[in-house]
Design an enzyme around this catalytic site. Structure first.
Site, PDB file in Angstrom:
ATOM      1  N   GLY A  54       0.784  -1.070   0.195  1.00  0.00           N
ATOM      2  CA  GLY A  54       0.022   0.009  -0.033  1.00  0.00           C
ATOM      3  C   GLY A  54       0.850   1.317  -0.014  1.00  0.00           C
ATOM      4  O   GLY A  54       1.934   1.410  -0.525  1.00  0.00           O
ATOM      5  N   CYS A  55       0.264   2.484   0.513  1.00  0.00           N
ATOM      6  CA  CYS A  55       0.994   3.605   0.600  1.00  0.00           C
ATOM      7  C   CYS A  55       2.407   3.591   1.198  1.00  0.00           C
ATOM      8  O   CYS A  55       2.442   3.002   2.547  1.00  0.00           O
ATOM      9  CB  CYS A  55       0.087   4.695   1.320  1.00  0.00           C
ATOM     10  N   PHE A  56       3.402   3.984   0.582  1.00  0.00           N
ATOM     11  CA  PHE A  56       4.717   3.843   1.281  1.00  0.00           C
ATOM     12  C   PHE A  56       4.793   4.719   2.549  1.00  0.00           C
ATOM     13  O   PHE A  56       5.711   4.389   3.489  1.00  0.00           O
ATOM     14  CB  PHE A  56       5.845   3.997   0.475  1.00  0.00           C
TER      15      PHE A  56
END
Length: 221
Positions: A54-56
């Site tokens: 997902g979002c880093f």
């Protein structure tokens, strides 16, 4: 009665969709999946591991909280284009996913534990995303650098699937290259605690992980 005409129509539809699915396979992406893994050498006794989940922004903060982890860098990996950017990866056409490079001391934390952190910090059944972030650029990928790491990943993935009784979405890729993301993405959660996404998505995700694995956390987390 099931007529010959109906049978023929059904058969043609099956062929049509089969051809369509074959056409959608990107040979460049398949080459990445089939490639020989590249093993990253230790530098000053520190190893590197690579994860997409997902979002880093979220993943960076999660691994930063783990004992034995020195630094986490946000970037892109798993695709077939060179020098990916945030804008390009968001199109879903580069093959890359938002990923992190975890720089760690293997004398303090093992790769196996980092994989445990990976699965404990996400919804392991969500395909092509985590939480509100959807798309191939947010898909879950664990990267292995050798056969030992691959076996660790596959064993844990299989065990988790049995425990949950569901398919685990994480893909397993041979590591090839990690592209560092733009400067403004680095340490984003730490530097932007009042950002709406950080308050509403990233921090709650971090806290859920910390509640699951308090034994691996640094003293100040």
């Amino acid at each position: 009665m099931y007529s010959y005409k109906t049978y023929l129509s059904s058969f043609l539809l099956i062929i049509l969709f089969s051809c369509k699915n074959i056409a959608q396979i990107n040979p460049k992406q398949q080459a990445v999946i089939d490639a020989k893994p590249i093993e990253v050498e230790l530098v000053n006794g520190k190893a590197r591991a690579y994860f997409a989940s997902g979002c880093f922004w979220c993943v960076e903060a999660i691994y930063e909280s783990v004992k034995g982890v020195d630094e986490v860098i946000s970037g892109y990996s798993g695709g077939f284009t060179k020098s990916p950017t945030y804008e390009a990866s968001n199109t879903g056409k580069t093959g890359h996913a938002e990923a992190v490079e975890v720089i760690y001391n293997p004398e303090i934390v093992s790769f196996e534990t980092l994989v445990d952190v990976y699965f404990a910090s996400q919804d392991p059944t969500q395909v092509n995303g985590q939480g509100p972030d959807n798309g191939s650029q947010y898909r879950s990928i664990i990267f292995y650098q050798n056969d030992t790491q691959k076996q660790i990943i596959m064993n844990k993935k299989e065990a988790l699937a049995k425990t949950l009784g569901e398919t685990i979405a994480a893909e397993v890729y041979p590591f090839q290259k990690f592209w560092i993301a733009e400067d403004y993405h680095q340490n984003f959660e730490k530097l932007n605690p009042n950002h709406g996404y950080i308050r509403n998505v990233s921090i709650p995700r971090l806290k859920r992980f910390q509640a699951k694995m308090p034994e691996v956390l640094k003293a100040n987390h």
